[in-house]
Design a protein around this motif. Structure first.
Motif, PDB file in Angstrom:
ATOM      1  N   PRO A   8     -19.751 -63.765  19.570  1.00 23.05           N
ATOM      2  CA  PRO A   8     -18.360 -63.628  18.957  1.00 23.05           C
ATOM      3  C   PRO A   8     -18.347 -62.334  19.851  1.00 23.05           C
ATOM      4  O   PRO A   8     -19.093 -61.404  19.870  1.00 23.05           O
ATOM      5  N   LYS A   9     -16.713 -62.738  20.042  1.00 26.26           N
ATOM      6  CA  LYS A   9     -15.988 -61.523  20.736  1.00 26.26           C
ATOM      7  C   LYS A   9     -15.391 -60.235  19.696  1.00 26.26           C
ATOM      8  O   LYS A   9     -14.768 -61.641  19.026  1.00 26.26           O
ATOM      9  N   VAL A  10     -15.603 -59.635  19.568  1.00 28.46           N
ATOM     10  CA  VAL A  10     -14.668 -59.002  18.413  1.00 28.46           C
ATOM     11  C   VAL A  10     -13.803 -57.977  18.350  1.00 28.46           C
ATOM     12  O   VAL A  10     -14.269 -56.806  19.637  1.00 28.46           O
ATOM     13  N   SER A  11     -12.802 -58.028  18.318  1.00 25.82           N
ATOM     14  CA  SER A  11     -11.298 -56.918  18.328  1.00 25.82           C
ATOM     15  C   SER A  11     -10.856 -56.431  17.175  1.00 25.82           C
ATOM     16  O   SER A  11     -11.431 -57.483  16.689  1.00 25.82           O
ATOM     17  N   CYS A  12     -10.279 -55.539  17.091  1.00 32.56           N
ATOM     18  CA  CYS A  12      -9.488 -55.196  16.057  1.00 32.56           C
ATOM     19  C   CYS A  12      -8.231 -54.449  16.319  1.00 32.56           C
ATOM     20  O   CYS A  12      -7.646 -53.885  17.176  1.00 32.56           O
ATOM     21  N   ARG A  13      -7.180 -55.629  15.957  1.00 31.11           N
ATOM     22  CA  ARG A  13      -6.190 -55.174  15.722  1.00 31.11           C
ATOM     23  C   ARG A  13      -5.541 -53.897  15.010  1.00 31.11           C
ATOM     24  O   ARG A  13      -5.551 -54.009  14.322  1.00 31.11           O
TER      25      ARG A  13
END
Length: 706
Positions: A688-693
């Motif tokens: 998975p690609k993980v990002s954080c807003r």
């Protein structure tokens, strides 16, 4: 996954979308980048509503003194609102348009406030909802007369305004002071008048929606001339007392709810014939007693669910979840003026916390309500600026809301029947739900509500690892069968207190309908102080203990306390010895498990917020839950929810900061930053690609843990 102190401090300078400003959203998937794809259906996408409260007293020189529809339009548009709610009358039903039914406010001098603003806002692309209020100021003979207050002068006619026509009953306008609510009885001729005014408004202006306010807010046991004959018939006596009504509670509450819903049904049918949405205030059923009349009977006649956020963040958390379970769009209103003030803006921190809570729980629409505009139609710059800031924050990351579906693995049951029939309208059931909601939020356990009356079979429950029955006293045989089959198939159930002791019509059973599932049989009950067996020794408890005989494993027993009582007259007398009565019972049924707690532990936690009770509740949950969906290392003030967007192939974890005082926002002036949050879970997707807003995030995979 770690949000380190370094990355948090770095992100804090990026703007409001960091946890220091109320929320973060973690995004997992093959398409975690931001995409804008506004939905066509304005009811289903995230939006901003300005509940433009234009109050004015019936006699007030300042009212409409600075009326300028162009200025008002510009002020409203500048906030960024998508939906505007316009008052068609004041809080006492004095019209703001040239009505043929209600007298118009004299300070408008015949000007059409509704038409002026509606046409301008429509030209600016805004959706418009028109508003009227159930409260009245011309017909004291229609007023609700609460039992025991028959001679209260407050229900009599007040002095008339200078412009009243004493000879015309519909123009005997009273000088009602600000803040004095005068409720017409729901069975009075006010019903027909409200329907006529609503028809006049929608036929003349054709708004996008129509709202009836304060019809939900009359919780009196009314004995006015329009109610008394039927209440006497129900009670079988002319001597009406609260005890007499309690003895016939089922019949009384059925009648009151039917009378309430019948007006809403008729009003909504008229609106739908004209293609107009029904946006009536249905309050917050998790926290409103059934005697107010709002109930399951209202639901088919609402197109959106309008509720208000007050000072307690647990209310929007639970209300929005319930609205999702009911299948209705959630419109949440934040009282945007400070307590005891009518025009003073709340701090920006309240807006951010409320917006974060609504976003985290899937709320579609948020906006201000309260009073707001001054009687002369001006609004304070501070209030307008704060509203815009709140709107801007709420709309950040709106793409994460589109088509998002909860992935929570814990379900908590809400029962309309329990709410309606619970012991003379008592709120024990509500406090039980509130306690369990607070526990799950504090433990970072995502959960949904399950509406018992919407469950047709065990398949409706199969997505959940655990279902909690929080003193769900009233259950149908069909729902009990569905729960039993769910457990037999491998599900897990936690039942509390009187769960299943009554049917869906309010009738008491001879024993728990789920006695075989829960492994208990009723032998009676008592209310008072006692102690619970715990590994470290007995711990104090208080509440209503169901005395049960167990046919399954007893995990913890009731401990008797010194009959002499506490040395300080409090709730923790000296524990003496364990008794025969179980407090926790565990049962295996088919492939699944059931656990029963014999007292209203959630209610105790809701009312007293004691850590040892939270630990007890969490231990019971972990004893039956196979594994936690996600593990979060963060303060208990962080609310965690999990959603999925199938079209975007991504999973979203929302982290909303309830700060140090979630039950009383009035104590908060700033949001204290939170950092070093760790989230552990099974990877939702391969690689998975993980990002954080709102912040930076680091991630790693260790075996089957992300």
């Amino acid at each position: 996954m770690n949000l380190t102190r370094r990355t948090f401090l770095k992100s804090a300078s990026l703007g409001p979308a960091c946890l220091g400003a109320a929320n973060l959203s973690l995004v997992f998937g093959a398409q975690s980048e931001r995409k804008e794809a506004p939905m066509k259906d304005w009811l289903k996408r995230r939006g901003r509503i300005y509940w433009y409260d234009q109050y004015a007293l019936n006699e007030q020189d300042a009212a409409f003194a600075k009326y300028d529809p162009d200025r008002i339009t510009e002020e409203l548009v500048a906030t960024g609102a998508d939906i505007i709610v316009l008052y068609a009358a004041n809080q006492f039903s004095i019209a703001y348009y040239p009505s043929t039914i209600w007298p118009q406010h004299p300070n408008l001098r015949g000007q059409d406030y509704v038409g002026d603003l509606l046409s301008r806002l429509r030209a600016r692309g805004k959706k418009v909802v028109t508003y009227i209020n159930w409260l009245e100021s011309r017909h004291p003979e229609w007023n609700t007369i609460p039992l025991g207050a028959e001679n209260d002068p407050d229900h009599k006619e007040m002095p008339l305004v200078s412009w009243a026509d004493p000879a015309d009953p519909d123009k005997r306008v009273q000088r009602v002071p600000g803040g004095r609510w005068r409720f017409p009885c729901i069975n009075s001729p006010r019903r027909r008048q409200v329907l006529a005014v609503a028809r006049e408004i929608v036929e003349r202006y054709k708004p996008d929606g129509f709202h009836l306010d304060m019809f939900h807010a009359n919780g009196a046991l009314c004995v006015c001339p329009y109610c008394r004959p039927e209440v006497e018939r129900i009670c079988g006596t002319k001597e009406i007392t609260r005890q007499a009504v309690a003895a016939h509670w089922r019949e009384y509450i059925d009648w009151k709810c039917q009378r309430s819903a019948s007006l809403i049904a008729e009003l909504t049918a008229m609106l739908h014939e004209r293609g107009i949405l029904a946006c009536h205030n249905a309050a917050f059923p998790l926290h409103l007693p059934s005697i107010y009349g709002v109930g399951e009977e209202w639901m088919p006649h609402l197109d959106v669910y309008v509720s208000e956020i007050f000072a307690n963040l647990y209310m929007p958390s639970t209300t929005v979840r319930l609205q999702r379970a009911l299948g209705l769009p959630s419109w949440e209103l934040l009282t945007s003026t400070a307590p005891y003030y009518a025009h003073l803006s709340v701090p920006a921190a309240w807006w951010r916390m409320s917006a974060a809570t609504c976003k985290a729980n899937g709320g579609e629409v948020l906006g201000p309500c309260g009073v707001g505009a001054f009687p002369d139609t001006t609004s304070s710059k501070r209030l307008l600026d704060t509203v815009k800031q709140g709107f801007d924050f709420f709309m950040q990351d709106a793409d994460l809301a589109e088509g998002a579906v909860s992935l929570a693995k814990v379900g908590m049951v809400f029962s309309w029947a329990t709410r309606k029939y619970f012991k003379d309208g008592a709120m024990n059931w509500s406090e039980e739900i509130d306690g369990w909601a607070r526990l799950l939020i504090g433990e970072h356990l995502p959960f949904d509500f399950i509406v018992a009356e919407k469950v047709a079979s065990a398949s409706d429950l199969s997505r959940y690892d655990l279902i909690i029955l929080p003193n769900t006293a009233n259950m149908s045989d069909a729902f009990c069968s569905a729960i039993t089959e769910y457990v037999r198939g491998g599900g897990r159930v936690l039942g509390i207190g009187e769960t299943s002791f009554f049917d869906e019509k309010g009738l008491k059973r001879t024993d728990f309908a789920l006695k075989d599932l829960l492994g208990v049989s009723s032998k009676g009950s008592f209310e008072g102080n006692f102690a619970i067996e715990r590994p470290g020794g007995p711990e104090p408890a208080t509440g209503i203990l169901q005395q049960v005989a167990a046919s399954a494993k007893v995990v913890a027993r009731h401990v008797a306390v010194d009959p002499a009582g506490s040395v300080s007259g409090t709730r923790d007398p000296l524990p003496i010895k364990p008794t025969e009565w179980p407090v926790v019972v565990a049962n295996t049924v088919g492939k699944g498990q059931a656990v029963y707690i014999a007292f209203d532990v959630g209610r105790m936690y809701s009312l007293q917020n004691l850590p040892h009770i939270a630990s007890f509740m969490a231990d019971v949950v972990d004893s039956i839950l196979p594994t936690r969906q996600i593990a979060v290392k963060a303060p208990r003030s962080i609310e965690v929810t999990v959603f999925e967007q199938q079209a975007a192939q991504r999973m979203i974890i929302h982290l909303a900061d309830h700060t140090q005082s979630p039950t009383d926002m009035t104590r908060i002036t700033e949001i204290i930053p939170v950092h070093d949050i760790e989230v552990t879970m099974r990877p939702p997707f391969p690689n998975p690609k993980v990002s954080c807003r709102g912040s930076e995030v680091s991630s790693s995979v260790d075996g089957d843990r992300l």
